[in-house]
Write a protein that holds these residues in place. Structure first.
Motif, short mmCIF file in Angstrom:
data_model
loop_
_atom_site.label_atom_id
_atom_site.label_comp_id
_atom_site.label_asym_id
_atom_site.label_seq_id
_atom_site.Cartn_x
_atom_site.Cartn_y
_atom_site.Cartn_z
N ASN A 58 4.55 -4.54 -2.94
CA ASN A 58 3.55 -4.07 -3.89
C ASN A 58 3.69 -4.76 -5.24
O ASN A 58 2.70 -5.16 -5.86
CB ASN A 58 3.65 -2.56 -4.05
N GLY A 100 0.80 -1.22 0.00
CA GLY A 100 0.00 0.00 0.00
C GLY A 100 0.83 1.27 0.00
O GLY A 100 1.99 1.28 -0.40
N PHE A 101 0.22 2.34 0.49
CA PHE A 101 0.85 3.67 0.45
C PHE A 101 2.22 3.68 1.13
O PHE A 101 3.14 4.36 0.69
CB PHE A 101 -0.05 4.71 1.13
N SER A 112 -3.44 0.76 -2.01
CA SER A 112 -3.15 1.93 -2.85
C SER A 112 -4.41 2.45 -3.53
O SER A 112 -4.45 2.66 -4.74
CB SER A 112 -2.07 1.59 -3.89
N SER A 113 -5.45 2.66 -2.72
CA SER A 113 -6.75 3.14 -3.21
C SER A 113 -7.34 2.24 -4.29
O SER A 113 -8.08 2.71 -5.16
CB SER A 113 -6.64 4.59 -3.72
N TYR A 146 -0.75 -0.27 -8.89
CA TYR A 146 0.21 -0.17 -7.79
C TYR A 146 0.33 -1.43 -6.93
O TYR A 146 1.43 -1.94 -6.76
CB TYR A 146 -0.14 1.02 -6.90
N THR A 147 -0.75 -1.93 -6.37
CA THR A 147 -0.62 -3.02 -5.40
C THR A 147 -1.30 -4.30 -5.85
O THR A 147 -0.66 -5.35 -5.92
CB THR A 147 -1.15 -2.60 -4.02
#
Length: 205
Positions: free
Chosen positions: A127, A119-120, A149-150, A155-156
């Motif tokens: 990730n 994640g972030f 990551s939303s 991203y993830t």
């Protein structure tokens, strides 16, 4: 009504995803004198749900036969006291493990199969391995925004095409944020124990 309410509060605290329960009692209810022993009823003991043998075998087969399998641990692994069972399963199948923020500590930091957090605030390798996995077993996690990551597939996680098998004690979480190939309502410790048992004897990857 107070004894029954207190009994229900303790039941709710243990049911589903365990956690605190607020009982808001008006001051007027606390003011009168009540008989000693009025609140004596204990909530009934509950058996935690576990996956069937066939389900455990299906999941182990999916991980063992995947080209890029991965186990994703959430805070439910910690709260269920299932860290030893998680390590047993990962080691039996030689499958890497990534985790959410709430699952930090699910494996020792120097474990060769541990990818770290996602994640972030996650690790690049965590990730990347989650994003490119062909099958993910998620245990005790909501796959929440910060850890995913939303939910942006760049991203993830890229689910689909990644196949997701999701184990959680709360049925409302399964399929909530990502489409799920197989959802299993089960206690994380009992589920990982069953999977570790099914994995014994499998050839190493």
């Amino acid at each position: 009504d107070l004894p029954r309410t207190i009994e229900r509060a303790f039941h709710l605290a243990q049911a589903g995803r365990p956690g605190p329960v607020l009982v808001d009692v008006p001051m007027g209810v606390f003011s009168p004198e009540l008989p000693v022993g009025l609140v004596h009823q204990l909530p009934a003991p509950m058996a935690r749900p576990a996956p069937s043998g066939g389900t455990a075998t299906f999941i182990v087969d999916a991980l063992a036969e995947g080209e890029r399998p991965l186990i994703y641990a959430g805070g439910g692994v910690i709260s269920a006291g299932a860290t030893a069972e998680l390590a047993d399963l990962a080691e039996a199948l030689e499958v890497p493990v990534a985790h959410s923020l709430m699952a930090k500590g699910c494996m020792r930091e120097d474990h060769p199969l541990l990818l770290g957090m996602t994640g972030f605030w996650g690790t690049p390798i965590g990730n990347e391995k989650c994003r490119t996995a062909d099958v993910i077993l998620a245990v005790g996690t909501r796959l929440a925004e910060a850890n995913s990551s939303s939910w942006d597939p760049r991203y993830t996680f890229a689910i689909p095409p990644t196949r997701l098998i999701h184990i959680d004690v709360d049925p409302a979480e399964i399929g909530r944020n990502f489409p799920t190939e197989l959802g299993v309502v089960a206690d994380a410790k009992l589920a990982l124990e069953a999977l570790s048992t099914a994995a014994r004897g499998r050839a190493g990857r």
